[in-house]
Motif scaffolding. Structure first.
Motif, PDB file in Angstrom:
ATOM      1  N   THR A  63       9.638   0.804   6.211  1.00  0.00           N
ATOM      2  CA  THR A  63      11.037   1.152   5.965  1.00  0.00           C
ATOM      3  C   THR A  63      11.820   1.121   7.272  1.00  0.00           C
ATOM      4  OG1 THR A  63      10.425   2.509   4.068  1.00  0.00           O
ATOM      5  CG2 THR A  63      12.570   2.951   5.058  1.00  0.00           C
TER       6      THR A  63
ATOM      7  N   SER B 104      -0.794   5.236   2.940  1.00  0.00           N
ATOM      8  CA  SER B 104       0.236   4.389   2.334  1.00  0.00           C
ATOM      9  C   SER B 104       1.631   4.930   2.645  1.00  0.00           C
ATOM     10  CB  SER B 104       0.043   4.305   0.821  1.00  0.00           C
ATOM     11  OG  SER B 104      -1.152   3.605   0.527  1.00  0.00           O
TER      12      SER B 104
ATOM     13  N   LEU C 250       4.393   2.935   4.548  1.00  0.00           N
ATOM     14  CA  LEU C 250       5.697   2.749   3.912  1.00  0.00           C
ATOM     15  C   LEU C 250       6.814   3.200   4.846  1.00  0.00           C
ATOM     16  CD1 LEU C 250       7.387   1.992   1.447  1.00  0.00           C
ATOM     17  CD2 LEU C 250       7.035   4.319   0.593  1.00  0.00           C
ATOM     18  N   GLU C 251       6.606   4.312   5.521  1.00  0.00           N
ATOM     19  CA  GLU C 251       7.601   4.815   6.478  1.00  0.00           C
ATOM     20  C   GLU C 251       7.801   3.805   7.611  1.00  0.00           C
ATOM     21  OE1 GLU C 251       7.721   8.646   9.288  1.00  0.00           O
ATOM     22  OE2 GLU C 251       7.248   9.084   7.176  1.00  0.00           O
TER      23      GLU C 251
END
Length: 175
Positions: A53, A45, A49-50
């Motif tokens: 982003t 996750s 998420l990185e």
């Protein structure tokens, strides 16, 4: 020592304790496996998420660039209109200079014609007959012509500056 029933009871207690310890160990292993799985999920996750982003940052940069491009295109249209308007003004003022010069020349011919007398030689061509003398026109002074020249030159400089500003905007749109 211990008698048989006591040894047996003690062995049963030991066996129960071993069984309970084995079950506790199994539960602990299960809990550890679940914790490892949750940790792995959390790491996946975090990586996702990185990535997301980074994509959001890229999209934000693209949106900003699009907004800047639109604003530059609007400015370019306005700049083009402004430069064309200034160009037309410069052409109109340059035409006015020409009209003033022509009017001055026409007036000079009229001034010379006013001095003509039949039988007396013309100071320009030497003729003694003057069948169609020019009429005096509007009086235009050299100062009037000079002022018109200055206005035309200023308008031409304004147009050149506006054309340069427009070229700078074109370069921003093309790049």
């Amino acid at each position: 020592g211990l008698e048989a029933p006591e040894v047996e009871a003690s062995a049963e207690q030991q066996a129960r304790r071993v069984e309970e310890a084995a079950q506790a160990l199994a539960r602990a292993r299960e809990s550890l496996a679940e914790a490892v799985e949750r940790r792995d999920e959390a790491e996946r996750s975090a990586v996702r998420l990185e990535e997301l982003t980074e994509r959001v940052h890229v999209l934000a940069a693209v949106l900003t660039a699009r907004e800047e491009l639109r604003a530059t295109e609007v400015a370019l249209h306005a700049s083009t209109d402004h430069a064309q308007s200034l160009r037309q003004r410069a052409l109109d003022l340059r035409e006015r200079v020409q009209d003033l010069v022509e009017a001055r020349l026409d007036n000079m011919a009229g001034e010379l014609a006013a001095q003509l007398e039949d039988g007396r030689a013309c100071t320009v061509c030497g003729a003694t007959e003057h069948p169609s003398p020019a009429q005096a026109a509007r009086v235009v002074t050299p100062d009037e012509i000079e002022a018109a020249e200055l206005s035309a030159a200023t308008a031409e400089r304004d147009h050149a500056r506006a054309a340069d500003e427009r070229a700078a905007l074109v370069a921003r749109v093309v790049v």
